[in-house]
Motif scaffolding. Structure first.
Motif, short mmCIF file in Angstrom:
data_model
loop_
_atom_site.label_atom_id
_atom_site.label_comp_id
_atom_site.label_asym_id
_atom_site.label_seq_id
_atom_site.Cartn_x
_atom_site.Cartn_y
_atom_site.Cartn_z
N VAL A 30 0.87 -1.18 0.00
CA VAL A 30 0.00 0.00 0.00
C VAL A 30 0.90 1.23 0.00
O VAL A 30 2.01 1.19 0.54
N LEU A 31 0.45 2.31 -0.64
CA LEU A 31 1.18 3.57 -0.61
C LEU A 31 0.36 4.61 0.11
O LEU A 31 -0.86 4.72 -0.11
N ILE A 32 1.01 5.39 0.96
CA ILE A 32 0.39 6.50 1.69
C ILE A 32 1.00 7.77 1.13
O ILE A 32 2.19 8.03 1.29
N HIS A 35 2.96 17.29 9.01
CA HIS A 35 4.01 17.24 10.02
C HIS A 35 3.43 17.17 11.42
O HIS A 35 3.87 16.35 12.25
N ARG A 36 2.43 17.96 11.70
CA ARG A 36 1.88 18.05 13.05
C ARG A 36 1.14 16.76 13.45
O ARG A 36 1.33 16.27 14.58
N HIS A 37 0.30 16.26 12.57
CA HIS A 37 -0.59 15.16 12.94
C HIS A 37 -0.22 13.80 12.32
O HIS A 37 -0.34 12.77 12.98
N ALA A 38 0.19 13.80 11.04
CA ALA A 38 0.44 12.53 10.37
C ALA A 38 1.80 11.93 10.75
O ALA A 38 1.90 10.71 10.96
N LEU A 39 2.83 12.75 10.82
CA LEU A 39 4.17 12.22 11.06
C LEU A 39 4.28 11.43 12.36
O LEU A 39 4.88 10.34 12.35
N PRO A 40 3.72 11.89 13.48
CA PRO A 40 3.83 11.08 14.70
C PRO A 40 3.22 9.68 14.56
O PRO A 40 3.77 8.71 15.09
N VAL A 41 2.11 9.59 13.84
CA VAL A 41 1.47 8.29 13.63
C VAL A 41 2.33 7.42 12.73
O VAL A 41 2.57 6.23 13.02
N PHE A 45 5.89 3.46 9.34
CA PHE A 45 5.38 3.49 7.97
C PHE A 45 6.12 4.54 7.14
O PHE A 45 6.16 5.72 7.53
N PRO A 46 6.66 4.17 5.99
CA PRO A 46 7.13 5.19 5.05
C PRO A 46 5.93 5.79 4.31
O PRO A 46 4.84 5.22 4.30
N ALA A 47 6.15 6.94 3.70
CA ALA A 47 5.10 7.62 2.95
C ALA A 47 5.75 8.49 1.90
O ALA A 47 6.99 8.59 1.83
N VAL A 69 9.97 9.80 4.87
CA VAL A 69 8.94 10.29 3.97
C VAL A 69 9.64 10.77 2.69
O VAL A 69 10.45 11.70 2.73
N GLU A 70 9.35 10.10 1.59
CA GLU A 70 9.90 10.52 0.30
C GLU A 70 9.27 11.86 -0.08
O GLU A 70 8.06 12.03 0.02
#
Length: 266
Positions: free
Chosen positions: A67-69, A79-85, A91-93, A129-130
């Protein structure tokens, strides 16, 4: 394994209180965390865009249930909300930035909500994160003439390289729109693969410059998201988005052809 269908998730803003311009294309921090936990619970394997394309290009097998995110534009909530999760789950994204919207020296205005700044983009890059390109000013690329098209792509590419120290290799078309001419320009400007929308699952046969994604919206329910991960998005909750995508493509081809005909008369 060559006909594996891969869900490529397209996110935009992750925000508790998005503004009116980004509301429908945003998800709440709680929904995003729940969706990522569901990916983990179902045993899917997240990849970056570059990793997926490289495996398909080389004919190498994919990991179990890939799967790709992906995130478009560069909203601050990534940065604020997604990166910590993402970091907690390992998970890479992939984040596709419109360089003229990122806060800082290159900001040309026009962003729809609060955007990342370049230090935040660099922290995302350092956290697996690419960082890919999404043009400079987020125009409808297929409506630009050749000179403006190449300028948008080159400026985006060069600014990402200057800020991060590495050329971006993946691209996402603003609004999901492309054409044969746009795809050729993306390739000529050094991008090795590019993502469209399409609202269907990605397959190797689509080619590296037209891989399809599925839009995750604020209205996307947990059940619909689970269906998507299980490969059932094509006939259920995302059918309306897919129909709209096809309709917009026809309208845009007609509009472009009309403009070329008018130019020929001048």
């Amino acid at each position: 394994m060559t006909d594996v269908r891969v869900p490529i998730l397209m996110y935009h803003a992750v925000a508790a209180e998005p503004n009116d311009a980004t509301r429908e294309l945003s998800v709440s921090p709680e929904a995003f965390a729940e969706q990522m936990e569901l990916i983990a619970a179902k045993g899917l394997t997240p990849l970056t865009t570059a990793a997926l394309a490289a495996r398909w290009r080389a004919g190498r097998p994919l990991p179990a249930r890939p799967v790709l995110i992906t995130f478009d534009d560069g909203y601050e909530g990534v940065h604020r909300h997604a990166l910590p999760v993402l970091s907690r789950l390992g998970f890479p994204a992939t984040l596709f930035v419109s360089t003229g919207w990122i806060r800082g020296a290159h900001d040309t205005g026009g962003a729809l909500d609060t955007m990342l700044d370049w230090p935040q983009v660099r922290r995302l890059a350092d956290a697996d994160v690419e960082i890919g390109g999404h043009s400079h000013s987020h125009p409808q690329l297929d409506q630009l003439d050749d000179r403006a098209l190449h300028a948008e792509l080159a400026r985006c590419r060069d600014l990402v390289a200057d800020e991060l120290g590495a050329l971006p290799v993946s691209f996402a078309y603003p609004y999901g729109y492309s054409s044969r001419r746009v795809r050729a320009a993306v390739r000529e400007n050094g991008f090795a693969q590019a993502l469209a929308v399409g609202n269907s699952l990605a397959r190797r046969a689509q080619g590296p410059y037209a891989l399809r994604r599925v839009t995750v919206r604020r209205s996307t329910t947990t059940a619909a998201f689970a269906d998507l991960l299980d490969g059932h998005a094509l006939t259920r909750a995302f059918a309306k988005d897919r129909t709209l995508t096809k309709g917009y493509a026809l309208i845009r081809r007609t509009r472009r052809a009309g403009r070329r005909a008018a130019d020929a008369l001048i």
